[in-house]
Scaffold this active site. Structure first.
Site, PDB file in Angstrom:
ATOM      1  N   THR A 197      40.526  38.125  46.709  1.00 12.55           N
ATOM      2  CA  THR A 197      41.450  37.746  45.636  1.00 12.55           C
ATOM      3  C   THR A 197      41.319  38.631  44.397  1.00 12.55           C
ATOM      4  OG1 THR A 197      39.867  36.178  44.700  1.00 12.55           O
ATOM      5  CG2 THR A 197      41.419  35.319  46.343  1.00 12.55           C
ATOM      6  N   LYS A 198      40.399  39.591  44.422  1.00 16.00           N
ATOM      7  CA  LYS A 198      40.086  40.336  43.205  1.00 16.00           C
ATOM      8  C   LYS A 198      41.085  41.478  42.941  1.00 16.00           C
ATOM      9  CE  LYS A 198      36.401  38.026  41.923  1.00 16.00           C
ATOM     10  NZ  LYS A 198      36.244  36.976  42.929  1.00 16.00           N
ATOM     11  N   ASN A 199      40.945  42.092  41.782  1.00 17.53           N
ATOM     12  CA  ASN A 199      41.863  43.170  41.381  1.00 17.53           C
ATOM     13  C   ASN A 199      41.735  44.388  42.286  1.00 17.53           C
ATOM     14  OD1 ASN A 199      41.698  41.297  39.234  1.00 17.53           O
ATOM     15  ND2 ASN A 199      42.390  42.846  37.772  1.00 17.53           N
TER      16      ASN A 199
ATOM     17  N   TYR B 174      36.055  40.874  46.361  1.00 13.81           N
ATOM     18  CA  TYR B 174      36.505  39.798  47.248  1.00 13.81           C
ATOM     19  C   TYR B 174      38.028  39.847  47.414  1.00 13.81           C
ATOM     20  CZ  TYR B 174      37.204  34.992  48.945  1.00 13.81           C
ATOM     21  OH  TYR B 174      37.582  33.896  49.662  1.00 13.81           O
TER      22      TYR B 174
END
Length: 383
Positions: free
Chosen positions: A181-183, A179
């Site tokens: 916002t993920k790493n 997603y």
């Protein structure tokens, strides 16, 4: 005064070029770049198989179905997670059974799992909160003792290691999120990893309408128009546009993780000695992915509560979030009879949690500004 957003993806020219190349290739849905991304990702996490999907949520759902979870079954998980961990249990027709968290790691308390197992229990879904791994050895031992499937929710845990083992190589299934916002970012997207070839093939079929597993290539030069539907499946597949992001992001992941680790260390040093703060648990045994930096505020040490602390940060231009609102607090789950008071550690963690900005696109100056503002508020409103 510019606001420091809570989260921003690090998208650069390389990702844009790869996406444009994908568009020019005319493979916009699942195609060769998805297959390549799966190949690279399974190698990275040291798994035998990887299946690209449109979300981690899809992964959790398909993993349960592949494991045979269905009506009348129970699945154990944590109440301190995003609702998709529990929602997918409902989607599968089963009942979520929550086990409270360890107050230090904020992961599922392995010492309470066995007491929640019944003859209806089918699986365990441990969630690696914020990027720190659950204690997988006892979880796997319990699962083998009771013949349960372990489905790891690794939405936060790209890059995480447990005792030197990559998350993605331990449980029966591991579900990752890409997603925004993920790493590792693909906009929307997810991945399942597993060592089980037969179940990997089953998931591939279920992820694309239940069509035979090579049906994605039916419009290609080497594909066939003929396909068979073996299962009433879902539209859960990853696209090549998503995979184009993923291939480039994966090549940068180690570099981006080094930045996360450096910024987390700045926060830890600044906040660890402040009375009234609890910094995230970390150690030298496991590798933390630092997806989130959850600072816990002890309200008894301040004249303002957690919500007011967040408002003060907002007034100073610092974006934040809260991870997580415990699942039993949500109206739907209340209607099912769950009570958050039954999970006191999860409730206590929620009441003090503030997620601070932590991402590679931040500058060192922005990180220091977050530190300065947090310390200023703490000093101003110290009890």
């Amino acid at each position: 005064m510019d606001t420091i957003p809570y989260a921003l993806p690090q998208i650069e020219d390389e990702e844009i070029k790869e996406v444009i190349d994908t568009i020019h290739s005319n493979w916009l849905s699942k195609g060769p770049k998805t297959v390549e991304f799966e190949k690279q990702f399974k190698s990275y996490v040291q798994a035998e198989h990887a299946i690209g999907l449109n979300s981690c949520t899809a992964g959790l759902h398909l993993s349960q179905l592949a494991a045979g979870v269905g009506p009348g079954d129970e699945v154990i998980t944590t109440p301190y997670t995003f609702v998709s961990s529990a929602n997918t249990i409902i989607h599968s027709g089963a009942k979520p059974v929550f086990v409270d968290i360890d107050p230090v790691t904020m992961n599922i308390d392995v010492n309470q799992i066995e007491s929640k197992i019944t003859n209806k229990t089918k699986a365990i879904i441990p969630v690696h909160f914020a990027g720190y791994p659950c204690d997988m050895d006892p979880i796997m031992e319990i699962a083998r003792k009771y013949n349960l499937t372990v489905i790891e929710d690794a939405a936060h845990a790209v890059h995480t290691q447990y005792k030197g083992k990559m998350i993605g190589s331990i449980g029966d299934f591991t579900c990752f999120s890409f997603y925004a916002t993920k790493n590792l970012v693909t906009g929307e997207g997810g991945m399942i990893t597993t060592h089980n070839e037969a179940l990997a093939d089953k998931i591939r079929v279920m992820s694309l309408h239940g069509m035979s597993k090579n049906a994605w290539n039916r419009y290609g030069d080497k594909g066939s128009w003929y396909y068979e539907v073996d299962y009433p499946g879902f539209k859960y597949n990853m696209t090549d546009i998503q995979a184009a992001f993923g291939i480039v992001q994966l090549s940068k992941l180690e570099q981006m993780q080094q930045t996360r680790e450096r910024y987390a260390a700045v926060y830890n040093q600044a906040f660890s000695e402040i009375e009234g703060f609890i910094v995230p648990h970390h150690d030298d045994v496991n590798r933390h992915a630092w997806h989130l930096y959850v600072l816990r505020v002890k309200e008894q040490n301040f004249t303002i509560d957690r919500a007011e602390f967040i408002e003060k940060l907002k007034e100073k231009g610092i974006g934040t979030s809260v991870h997580f609102i415990p699942v039993p607090m949500q109206p739907y789950y209340k209607k099912l009879g769950y009570k958050v008071e039954d999970y006191p550690n999860a409730l206590a963690a929620y009441e003090g949690a503030i997620s601070l900005p932590l991402y590679p696109k931040m500058s060192e100056q922005q990180v220091q500004r977050v530190v300065d503002v947090v310390l200023e508020i703490a000093k101003t409103y110290k009890r």
